[in-house]
Design a protein around this motif. Structure first.
Motif, PDB file in Angstrom:
ATOM      1  N   SER A 107      -0.945  42.562  24.099  1.00 24.56           N
ATOM      2  CA  SER A 107      -1.087  42.095  25.491  1.00 24.56           C
ATOM      3  C   SER A 107      -2.129  40.977  25.573  1.00 24.56           C
ATOM      4  O   SER A 107      -1.930  39.993  26.294  1.00 24.56           O
ATOM      5  CB  SER A 107      -1.486  43.253  26.402  1.00 24.56           C
ATOM      6  OG  SER A 107      -0.485  44.242  26.365  1.00 24.56           O
ATOM      7  N   LEU A 108      -3.234  41.146  24.853  1.00 28.15           N
ATOM      8  CA  LEU A 108      -4.272  40.095  24.877  1.00 28.15           C
ATOM      9  C   LEU A 108      -3.712  38.777  24.337  1.00 28.15           C
ATOM     10  O   LEU A 108      -3.940  37.707  24.893  1.00 28.15           O
ATOM     11  CB  LEU A 108      -5.476  40.509  24.022  1.00 28.15           C
ATOM     12  CG  LEU A 108      -6.399  41.582  24.587  1.00 28.15           C
ATOM     13  CD1 LEU A 108      -7.511  41.886  23.585  1.00 28.15           C
ATOM     14  CD2 LEU A 108      -7.008  41.166  25.921  1.00 28.15           C
ATOM     15  N   ARG A 109      -2.944  38.889  23.260  1.00 31.99           N
ATOM     16  CA  ARG A 109      -2.367  37.669  22.658  1.00 31.99           C
ATOM     17  C   ARG A 109      -1.392  37.010  23.631  1.00 31.99           C
ATOM     18  O   ARG A 109      -1.315  35.783  23.715  1.00 31.99           O
ATOM     19  CB  ARG A 109      -1.659  38.012  21.346  1.00 31.99           C
ATOM     20  CG  ARG A 109      -2.646  38.354  20.256  1.00 31.99           C
ATOM     21  CD  ARG A 109      -1.982  38.489  18.888  1.00 31.99           C
ATOM     22  NE  ARG A 109      -3.018  38.768  17.904  1.00 31.99           N
ATOM     23  CZ  ARG A 109      -3.106  39.893  17.186  1.00 31.99           C
ATOM     24  NH1 ARG A 109      -2.209  40.848  17.334  1.00 31.99           N
ATOM     25  NH2 ARG A 109      -4.092  40.069  16.324  1.00 31.99           N
ATOM     26  N   LYS A 110      -0.677  37.831  24.361  1.00 35.39           N
ATOM     27  CA  LYS A 110       0.301  37.277  25.313  1.00 35.39           C
ATOM     28  C   LYS A 110      -0.412  36.510  26.429  1.00 35.39           C
ATOM     29  O   LYS A 110       0.010  35.427  26.834  1.00 35.39           O
ATOM     30  CB  LYS A 110       1.145  38.416  25.877  1.00 35.39           C
ATOM     31  CG  LYS A 110       2.417  37.945  26.543  1.00 35.39           C
ATOM     32  CD  LYS A 110       3.389  39.078  26.791  1.00 35.39           C
ATOM     33  CE  LYS A 110       4.599  38.566  27.553  1.00 35.39           C
ATOM     34  NZ  LYS A 110       5.499  39.605  27.980  1.00 35.39           N
ATOM     35  N   ILE A 111      -1.523  37.070  26.899  1.00 38.23           N
ATOM     36  CA  ILE A 111      -2.285  36.391  27.963  1.00 38.23           C
ATOM     37  C   ILE A 111      -2.843  35.072  27.420  1.00 38.23           C
ATOM     38  O   ILE A 111      -2.766  34.031  28.075  1.00 38.23           O
ATOM     39  CB  ILE A 111      -3.420  37.305  28.486  1.00 38.23           C
ATOM     40  CG1 ILE A 111      -2.828  38.562  29.139  1.00 38.23           C
ATOM     41  CG2 ILE A 111      -4.311  36.562  29.483  1.00 38.23           C
ATOM     42  CD1 ILE A 111      -3.844  39.643  29.466  1.00 38.23           C
ATOM     43  N   ALA A 112      -3.385  35.106  26.199  1.00 38.12           N
ATOM     44  CA  ALA A 112      -3.944  33.888  25.603  1.00 38.12           C
ATOM     45  C   ALA A 112      -2.854  32.835  25.427  1.00 38.12           C
ATOM     46  O   ALA A 112      -3.059  31.650  25.704  1.00 38.12           O
ATOM     47  CB  ALA A 112      -4.598  34.215  24.268  1.00 38.12           C
ATOM     48  N   GLN A 113      -1.688  33.296  24.998  1.00 39.06           N
ATOM     49  CA  GLN A 113      -0.575  32.355  24.795  1.00 39.06           C
ATOM     50  C   GLN A 113      -0.197  31.688  26.119  1.00 39.06           C
ATOM     51  O   GLN A 113       0.100  30.493  26.164  1.00 39.06           O
ATOM     52  CB  GLN A 113       0.631  33.109  24.212  1.00 39.06           C
ATOM     53  CG  GLN A 113       1.729  32.176  23.733  1.00 39.06           C
ATOM     54  CD  GLN A 113       2.974  32.932  23.270  1.00 39.06           C
ATOM     55  OE1 GLN A 113       3.056  34.156  23.352  1.00 39.06           O
ATOM     56  NE2 GLN A 113       3.964  32.183  22.786  1.00 39.06           N
ATOM     57  N   TYR A 114      -0.237  32.458  27.201  1.00 37.92           N
ATOM     58  CA  TYR A 114       0.097  31.905  28.519  1.00 37.92           C
ATOM     59  C   TYR A 114      -0.843  30.750  28.865  1.00 37.92           C
ATOM     60  O   TYR A 114      -0.417  29.695  29.316  1.00 37.92           O
ATOM     61  CB  TYR A 114       0.008  33.002  29.585  1.00 37.92           C
ATOM     62  CG  TYR A 114       0.026  32.460  31.000  1.00 37.92           C
ATOM     63  CD1 TYR A 114       1.220  32.094  31.600  1.00 37.92           C
ATOM     64  CD2 TYR A 114      -1.164  32.292  31.718  1.00 37.92           C
ATOM     65  CE1 TYR A 114       1.247  31.581  32.893  1.00 37.92           C
ATOM     66  CE2 TYR A 114      -1.145  31.779  33.007  1.00 37.92           C
ATOM     67  CZ  TYR A 114       0.060  31.427  33.593  1.00 37.92           C
ATOM     68  OH  TYR A 114       0.073  30.909  34.862  1.00 37.92           O
ATOM     69  N   PHE A 115      -2.136  30.948  28.620  1.00 36.83           N
ATOM     70  CA  PHE A 115      -3.093  29.904  28.998  1.00 36.83           C
ATOM     71  C   PHE A 115      -3.031  28.712  28.040  1.00 36.83           C
ATOM     72  O   PHE A 115      -3.409  27.603  28.407  1.00 36.83           O
ATOM     73  CB  PHE A 115      -4.513  30.476  29.083  1.00 36.83           C
ATOM     74  CG  PHE A 115      -4.743  31.275  30.340  1.00 36.83           C
ATOM     75  CD1 PHE A 115      -4.765  30.643  31.582  1.00 36.83           C
ATOM     76  CD2 PHE A 115      -4.917  32.646  30.307  1.00 36.83           C
ATOM     77  CE1 PHE A 115      -4.959  31.368  32.754  1.00 36.83           C
ATOM     78  CE2 PHE A 115      -5.117  33.380  31.467  1.00 36.83           C
ATOM     79  CZ  PHE A 115      -5.135  32.742  32.700  1.00 36.83           C
ATOM     80  N   GLY A 116      -2.582  28.953  26.832  1.00 35.04           N
ATOM     81  CA  GLY A 116      -2.376  27.856  25.892  1.00 35.04           C
ATOM     82  C   GLY A 116      -3.643  27.089  25.550  1.00 35.04           C
ATOM     83  O   GLY A 116      -3.597  25.881  25.359  1.00 35.04           O
ATOM     84  N   ASP A 117      -4.751  27.799  25.482  1.00 42.70           N
ATOM     85  CA  ASP A 117      -6.021  27.138  25.172  1.00 42.70           C
ATOM     86  C   ASP A 117      -6.484  27.620  23.789  1.00 42.70           C
ATOM     87  O   ASP A 117      -6.603  28.832  23.562  1.00 42.70           O
ATOM     88  CB  ASP A 117      -7.050  27.524  26.253  1.00 42.70           C
ATOM     89  CG  ASP A 117      -8.391  26.893  26.000  1.00 42.70           C
ATOM     90  OD1 ASP A 117      -8.624  25.790  26.485  1.00 42.70           O
ATOM     91  OD2 ASP A 117      -9.214  27.535  25.281  1.00 42.70           O
ATOM     92  N   GLU A 118      -6.736  26.685  22.909  1.00 45.93           N
ATOM     93  CA  GLU A 118      -7.043  27.071  21.522  1.00 45.93           C
ATOM     94  C   GLU A 118      -8.320  27.887  21.392  1.00 45.93           C
ATOM     95  O   GLU A 118      -8.371  28.879  20.661  1.00 45.93           O
ATOM     96  CB  GLU A 118      -7.149  25.830  20.647  1.00 45.93           C
ATOM     97  CG  GLU A 118      -5.806  25.420  20.112  1.00 45.93           C
ATOM     98  CD  GLU A 118      -5.900  24.198  19.224  1.00 45.93           C
ATOM     99  OE1 GLU A 118      -6.942  24.018  18.571  1.00 45.93           O
ATOM    100  OE2 GLU A 118      -4.915  23.437  19.219  1.00 45.93           O
ATOM    101  N   ALA A 119      -9.348  27.463  22.156  1.00 45.99           N
ATOM    102  CA  ALA A 119     -10.628  28.185  22.058  1.00 45.99           C
ATOM    103  C   ALA A 119     -10.459  29.617  22.563  1.00 45.99           C
ATOM    104  O   ALA A 119     -10.998  30.568  21.975  1.00 45.99           O
ATOM    105  CB  ALA A 119     -11.701  27.461  22.867  1.00 45.99           C
TER     106      ALA A 119
END
Ligand code: CFM
Length: 580
Positions: free
Chosen positions: A319-331
């Protein structure tokens, strides 16, 4: 009693898609459950007790009326609205218009955990407010008493808002709570709104979720347009902070640099809800209770939603990875990976220790409308197998996946609940992603508004049982004796008297939290204690006492083991203390 005498599973294949080899085939168990019913009841229950096929989930009979006479786990529409969805908003006054019992049983001060954030924050949840309807109001109408209760509540607390809930008798006598609320709102100058969530309004608490979503959307969402200063801001929908779960999720997200604008509804304030339409993303934990809100916010404000699950270490990481993928921010993605690595490392030893002790043990889960699915991830983390599961009140999409939505027949009971017609807001609709960004996400396999349901993630030929009855639960235990059953207070002691530990997944038996990584470790340890305790050896189940029952179940009757001396000493001392 030794479990080895009748193990429920003969062989657990490595391949998660392969069926378990059950000691009694699931078809046989299903037939044994249905056998006792009269023809008409059996015909209905046949549609609600199915053998799973994860590739092509079978059509399940769900969200239909419980047959009178069957002991169900379900609650009422009022419970779903006032008790579940709105109850946790802690700085508005909740007034139950009805007999005192309805208010008392939905008080839930041990369920709705609140941690005031700032000096002077208010928490009214320790109070139970009701109009305490009497016979005279049933005969002559209760509107005056309701208006007086609202005034009295306001005079005492000066809250930002007051919400009113109708119970069964209010609907039957026809009190117009909405007009009373409108008048009170003008008189007091605060937001006062009502919910026509009479207990009988739907077939279960699920109807109450829908009514609550409609009311929160109409009366709270979007009232405060203050811009959201956080770049990575999300709402967590369908998370009710049982046992402090929402706090675990908040802390984990904060560590990743993700801000939670509002949790609907767990430890949340009125102001957070009125402003939460300014977030960038809605994440949905409990699809059943809040998918309506996610959809309406998407249409009106352009906030997309995704399904997440923070129960289970693997599920949380995903789930965390999915949220990060949504924002598309590398940092952000790098931070999320670092947090996952750190959190996984912190619970690894516990997980491995428990896994070694629990591997191959079995669980059965019968809860609400989402946990019977989500908690399977926690059991999977420690190598346990779910041999049967079902919801109390979920709909077909929660079992079979959202792609069945167009094929669900809307019956009269569902039509009874208002469907709000929502349109894009002329000034505030703002798509969070450009078409090009959406295309990129889609190409990378990212999906919005997606929920695969329980069946696609359960083993082939396991039993899926909707709205399980006490009779079916007893049969399940007689036949399979799972190592643990997850359920609620209505079954707990029946299950435990049969010698099987029962973990309540509604109240957590007042333990928890179980969400996110720390919560997962708590759950592993607790399940280890439950399934590996020797306590159950000292219970003598009915088939040990009855040779006939033992013969029917094909187990060897053996006398229960004598308890060790220390246990007997303790029992003697306890008995003496009682006598004294
Ligand atoms: Fe959603 Fe819930 Fe559940 Fe539910 Fe519930 Fe609950 Fe539940 Mo009890 S909203 S569907 S109506 S996750 S109260 S917090 S535990 S039955 S599985």
């Amino acid at each position: 009693m030794t479990r080895e005498s009748n193990p429920p599973v003969k062989h657990i294949p490595q391949d998660p898609a392969a069926p378990l080899e059950l000691a009694v085939p699931a078809e046989q168990a299903r037939a044994a459950m249905l056998e006792a019913y009269p023809a008409k009841t059996r015909k209905k229950r046949e549609k609600q007790i199915l053998l799973n096929d994860p590739d092509k989930p079978p059509e399940i009979g769900a969200n239909t009326r419980t047959i009178p006479g069957i002991i169900t786990q379900r609650g009422c529409t009022y419970a779903g609205c006032r008790g579940v969805v709105i109850g946790p908003i802690h700085d508005i006054l909740h007034i139950t218009h009805g007999p005192i019992g309805c208010g008392f049983y939905s008080w839930l001060s041990r369920r709705n955990l609140v941690r005031p954030r700032n000096e002077g924050d208010t928490n009214y949840l320790q109070y139970c407010m009701s109009t305490d309807m009497q016979e005279s109001e049933i005969i002559f109408g209760g509107e005056k008493k309701l208006a007086a209760a609202i005034r009295e509540g306001y005079a005492l607390f000066k809250p930002k808002a007051i919400s009113v809930y109708a119970t069964c008798p209010v609907g039957l006598i026809g009190d117009d709570i909405h007009s009373v609320c409108r008048t009170a709102s003008e008189e007091l100058g605060i937001n006062v709104f009502g919910f026509s969530c009479e207990g009988y309004k739907g077939v279960s608490q699920s109807a109450g979720h829908h009514i609550a979503n409609n009311g929160v959307f109409k009366h709270m969402i979007g009232r405060d347009d203050t811009p959201n200063p956080h770049r990575f801001s999300i709402n967590v929908l369908g998370e009710y902070n049982i046992g402090g779960d929402a706090w675990e999720i908040d802390a984990l997200l904060a560590k990743c640099g993700i801000h939670v604008s509002a949790t609907l509804s767990g430890d949340v304030t009125y102001d957070q809800i009125t402003n939460c339409h300014t977030a960038q993303l809605n994440t949905v934990m409990c699809h059943r209770s809040i998918n309506y809100m996610a959809e309406m916010m998407d249409v009106k404000f352009g906030i997309p939603w995704i399904k997440v699950n923070f129960l289970g270490a693997e599920a949380t990481a995903k789930s965390l990875r999915k949220i990060a993928q949504y924002f598309g921010d590398e940092a952000l993605a790098a931070r999320v990976e670092a947090v996952i690595a750190e959190e996984m490392a912190a619970i690894r030893a516990t997980r491995e220790k428990v896994r070694a002790r629990c591997q191959g043990k079995t669980a059965a889960l019968f809860v609400g409308g989402s946990r019977a699915h989500h908690y399977q991830d926690l059991f999977r983390d420690i190598g346990m197998e779910t041999i049967s599961a079902g919801y109390e009140f979920a709909h077909r999409d929660d079992y079979e996946g959202r792609d069945v939505l167009p094929r669900i027949r809307i019956d009269a009971d569902s039509r009874n609940i208002e469907e709000l017609q929502v349109e894009p807001d002329p000034t505030r609709f703002q798509p969070r992603k450009s078409p090009a960004e959406l295309e990129r996400l889609k190409d990378a396999g990212f999906s919005f508004k997606d929920y695969d349901g329980m069946m696609r993630e359960m083993r082939r030929r396991t039993l899926v049982i909707d709205d399980i009855s006490h009779h079916e639960m007893e049969k399940l235990i007689e036949i399979y004796r799972p190592d643990v059953i997850c359920s609620g207070i209505k079954d707990k002691f029946v299950v435990e008297k049969m010698g099987v530990p029962c973990k309540q997944l509604h109240s957590y038996d007042y333990a928890g939290p179980y969400a996110a990584f720390t919560g997962a470790a708590n759950f592993y340890l607790e399940i280890d204690r439950l399934v590996n305790t020797k306590l159950w050896q000292y219970a003598t189940p009915p088939w040990k006492r009855s040779p006939q029952l033992a013969a029917r179940l094909a187990v060897t009757p053996k006398p229960a083991k004598p308890a060790p001396e220390a246990t007997r000493r303790y029992a003697r001392a306890a008995a003496e203390a009682v006598e004294a």
